[in-house]
Design a protein around this motif. Structure first.
Motif, PDB file in Angstrom:
ATOM      1  N   MET A 161       0.864  -1.182   0.000  1.00  9.75           N
ATOM      2  CA  MET A 161       0.000   0.000   0.000  1.00  9.75           C
ATOM      3  C   MET A 161       0.899   1.230   0.000  1.00  9.75           C
ATOM      4  N   LEU A 162       0.754   2.045  -1.019  1.00  6.13           N
ATOM      5  CA  LEU A 162       1.523   3.279  -1.155  1.00  6.13           C
ATOM      6  C   LEU A 162       0.547   4.442  -1.182  1.00  6.13           C
ATOM      7  N   GLU A 163       0.763   5.427  -0.304  1.00  2.00           N
ATOM      8  CA  GLU A 163      -0.155   6.563  -0.196  1.00  2.00           C
ATOM      9  C   GLU A 163       0.628   7.845  -0.418  1.00  2.00           C
ATOM     10  N   ALA A 165       0.413  10.733  -8.884  1.00  2.00           N
ATOM     11  CA  ALA A 165      -0.221   9.768  -9.784  1.00  2.00           C
ATOM     12  C   ALA A 165       0.060  10.069 -11.254  1.00  2.00           C
ATOM     13  N   LYS A 166       0.288  11.342 -11.580  1.00  2.00           N
ATOM     14  CA  LYS A 166       0.520  11.738 -12.965  1.00  2.00           C
ATOM     15  C   LYS A 166       1.994  11.932 -13.287  1.00  2.00           C
ATOM     16  N   ASN A 167       2.851  11.593 -12.340  1.00  5.68           N
ATOM     17  CA  ASN A 167       4.276  11.795 -12.524  1.00  5.68           C
ATOM     18  C   ASN A 167       4.928  10.553 -13.121  1.00  5.68           C
ATOM     19  N   ARG A 168       5.976  10.781 -13.889  1.00  8.11           N
ATOM     20  CA  ARG A 168       6.700   9.680 -14.537  1.00  8.11           C
ATOM     21  C   ARG A 168       7.217   8.674 -13.518  1.00  8.11           C
ATOM     22  N   ILE A 226      -7.520   8.091  -6.708  1.00 14.70           N
ATOM     23  CA  ILE A 226      -7.490   9.392  -6.050  1.00 14.70           C
ATOM     24  C   ILE A 226      -8.773   9.487  -5.232  1.00 14.70           C
ATOM     25  N   GLU A 227      -8.641   9.644  -3.929  1.00 15.39           N
ATOM     26  CA  GLU A 227      -9.810   9.626  -3.053  1.00 15.39           C
ATOM     27  C   GLU A 227      -9.901  10.902  -2.225  1.00 15.39           C
ATOM     28  N   PHE A 248      -7.725  15.257  -0.402  1.00 17.43           N
ATOM     29  CA  PHE A 248      -7.584  14.345  -1.538  1.00 17.43           C
ATOM     30  C   PHE A 248      -6.222  13.659  -1.471  1.00 17.43           C
ATOM     31  N   ARG A 249      -6.251  12.335  -1.638  1.00 21.11           N
ATOM     32  CA  ARG A 249      -5.029  11.545  -1.544  1.00 21.11           C
ATOM     33  C   ARG A 249      -4.976  10.508  -2.659  1.00 21.11           C
TER      34      ARG A 249
END
Length: 378
Positions: A155-157, A163-166, A189-190, A202-203
């Motif tokens: 689990m990575l938070e 999320a949009k990074n290379r 994304i929650e 938002f995470r």
């Protein structure tokens, strides 16, 4: 690892220090590592993720944290967990695995939230050193530990921008190569307010298993509110709780400013213009949350490291002419009422630990679906 590495280990009957000297652990940690639902918390901070995982039924065997004040706070709250106070980049996952009497593949869950300031909304907006921030690459430290432990689940938070990074694309590709099942629902994304947390936040969360897909937790039909979290607390300043009694001293002018902001959700734009700061006069429609009040019947804004400073956000109490207290901030983050945060380095340090923490209630629900998945394997 070389030299001495401080490790905190608190037992139920007291606490003791464990040191690694010349590559040898003086005391080895062997507590029930063979049982199901074991976890390790990388970048553990003050313990929000660990708190949530424990509520979901996990036995958190170890936490790793660079900052001493956060490691002390973590250890004070999690009595059965081994805490390595060390830069994770200098720590050997193989040696930690040996200290925990584990073998590759035995750990149920490896979880963590690498420091994310390099991807924070404000830093990204300003552009200043956000792309080159060294902390951006800590996601690859997480992967280094995955490759050694090969846990059943990960689990990575982090913040949504990752999320949009290379780097995230590379991480997900490497996890697939290792055998982890990654599908469209693995990375989400929650808004944590959808999971009963009285806070808008938002995470990004990535959950994956070596043994198939993991269900998403069900969202809450009813949102928790500020009132639900803090309305029943005793009066701040005289409660006997240090986190609730440490109130800031403000000038008479500032107190007057607070009193003029309408109760239950008012903000600085409601003030007479004579009380506006010069910067606010230049940008009358910007940063409206600054010097704003929370609303009893709404979720709180994102609790940040500046959560006890009204000049840094909507952090005024809904009715009283003061900022929220450290205890109120911790409750809005869903920590238990008796959770300890060290004040050894002052109010600002405690606020930073609280604001940087993962809300336990949100993590608990993610942990529960992972636990259900693990149970289905037996």
């Amino acid at each position: 690892m070389t030299g001495k590495i401080p490790i905190f280990f608190t037992l139920e009957h007291g606490s003791c220090g464990i040191e690694k000297v010349n590559g040898i652990l003086v005391i080895f940690y062997t507590i029930l590592a063979m049982k199901n639902n074991t976890a390790i918390d990388l970048f553990c901070g003050a313990g929000g993720l660990t708190c949530g995982l424990k509520q979901a039924g996990f036995r958190v065997l170890a936490g790793i944290e660079l900052l001493q004040i956060a490691a002390e706070t973590y250890s004070a709250n999690h009595h059965s967990t081994l805490v390595f106070q060390e830069d994770i980049c200098n720590l050997s996952p193989k040696e930690v695995m040996q200290a925990l009497s584990l073998k590759s593949g035995e750990l149920s869950l490896l979880a963590g939230c690498p420091p994310c300031q390099g991807f924070s909304t404000l830093r990204t907006y300003r552009k200043a050193s956000s792309v080159t921030d060294a902390r951006n690459d800590l996601i690859f430290e997480f992967l280094r530990w995955v490759k050694v432990f090969m846990p059943k689940c990960i689990m990575l938070e982090n913040v949504p921008a990752l999320a949009k990074n290379r780097r995230m694309e590379i991480a997900m590709s490497q996890l697939k190569e290792l055998g982890y099942h990654i599908n469209d629902s693995s990375l989400r994304i929650e808004n944590i307010a959808d999971y009963g947390v009285p806070q808008r936040r938002f995470r990004m969360i990535l959950i994956a298993s070596l043994y198939g897909s993991i269900n998403e937790p069900k969202k809450s039909a009813i949102k928790a509110t500020v009132k639900d979290a803090i309305a029943d607390l005793p009066k701040a300043g005289i409660s006997g709780d240090p986190l609730h009694d440490l109130l800031a001293q403000h000038s008479e002018k500032t107190q007057k400013l607070f009193s003029l902001i309408p109760k239950n959700g008012g903000n600085r734009t409601d003030l007479p213009e004579e009380y506006w700061l010069e910067c606010h006069k230049r940008y009358p429609k910007g940063f409206t949350d600054v010097y704003g009040r929370m609303s009893w019947d709404e979720v709180a804004p994102t609790i940040t490291g500046g959560c006890v400073s009204p000049s840094k956000g909507r952090f005024l109490h809904p009715e009283e002419n003061r900022a929220i207290t450290l205890r109120e901030a911790a409750l809005l983050q869903t920590f238990p009422k008796d959770y300890h945060f060290s004040l050894r380095r002052g109010k600002g340090s405690a606020a930073l630990m609280i604001g940087n923490a993962l809300p336990p209630a949100f993590i608990r629900q993610q942990g529960e679906v992972i636990a259900e998945h693990l149970a289905s394997l037996s």
